[in-house]
Design a protein around this motif. Structure first.
Motif, PDB file in Angstrom:
ATOM      1  N   ARG A 190       0.825  -1.207   0.000  1.00 51.36           N
ATOM      2  CA  ARG A 190       0.000   0.000   0.000  1.00 51.36           C
ATOM      3  C   ARG A 190       0.860   1.258   0.000  1.00 51.36           C
ATOM      4  O   ARG A 190       1.941   1.273   0.574  1.00 51.36           O
ATOM      5  N   SER A 244       0.372   5.361   0.761  1.00 56.21           N
ATOM      6  CA  SER A 244      -0.448   6.453   1.273  1.00 56.21           C
ATOM      7  C   SER A 244       0.121   7.762   0.750  1.00 56.21           C
ATOM      8  O   SER A 244       1.318   8.024   0.878  1.00 56.21           O
ATOM      9  N   THR A 264      -0.507  11.836   1.113  1.00 48.75           N
ATOM     10  CA  THR A 264      -1.160  12.848   1.932  1.00 48.75           C
ATOM     11  C   THR A 264      -0.756  14.225   1.421  1.00 48.75           C
ATOM     12  O   THR A 264       0.435  14.546   1.406  1.00 48.75           O
ATOM     13  N   GLU A 292      -6.190  11.870   3.033  1.00 51.67           N
ATOM     14  CA  GLU A 292      -5.316  10.756   2.684  1.00 51.67           C
ATOM     15  C   GLU A 292      -5.926  10.040   1.491  1.00 51.67           C
ATOM     16  O   GLU A 292      -7.124   9.802   1.442  1.00 51.67           O
ATOM     17  N   LEU A 328      -5.288   6.532  -0.243  1.00 54.47           N
ATOM     18  CA  LEU A 328      -4.600   5.263  -0.004  1.00 54.47           C
ATOM     19  C   LEU A 328      -4.755   4.374  -1.223  1.00 54.47           C
ATOM     20  O   LEU A 328      -5.868   4.189  -1.734  1.00 54.47           O
TER      21      LEU A 328
END
Length: 136
Positions: free
Chosen positions: A111, A113, A115, A123, A125
């Motif tokens: 994964r 992320s 931001t 966020e 994701l």
């Protein structure tokens, strides 16, 4: 040291796009069932599309702006600041996004992320779909 450029290359499927409002509540700008992909090439090109899955026909542009995000361009990774910069060259609605979007990145297994560094509490994701091979 980990090669972030090699880790980010490939196709990623949206897990969620969230925003935390001033009351601390989680909001889903494109719905909880949003779908999307982001792609990073090994040549420094990126593209992203996010859509509200349960959207109907776009009867007006204002509704479409709330239901669909799309832009593409070049990207660069700043490992010191731990950010990826998207240099927007084209977008669904001209002027929706600034020319440069900066995203703090964090990896957790398969994964990624992202931001925004603009002070908003958001966020995006992503989960890896594929890694680009050198032959692509």
């Amino acid at each position: 040291m980990e090669d972030i450029a090699q880790r980010i290359i490939g196709t990623w499927r949206l897990v969620h796009s969230i925003r935390v409002n001033s009351a601390g509540e989680t909001e889903y700008p494109y719905g909880e069932d949003a779908v999307g992909y982001i792609y990073y090439s090994d040549t420094g090109i990126m593209a992203v599309q996010i859509s509200r899955k349960s959207r109907g026909a776009a009867e007006n542009l204002a509704r479409l702006k709330r239901d669909y995000l799309a832009y593409f361009g070049r990207y660069e990774i700043d490992t010191e600041k731990r950010v990826v910069r998207h240099f927007v060259e084209g977008q669904l609605f001209s002027g929706d996004h600034p020319e440069v979007l900066e995203r703090a990145y964090r990896f957790d297994g398969d994964r990624l992320s992202l931001t925004p560094t603009d002070g908003t509490h958001r966020e995006i994701l992503w989960q890896r779909v594929s890694k680009q091979s050198k032959d692509e």
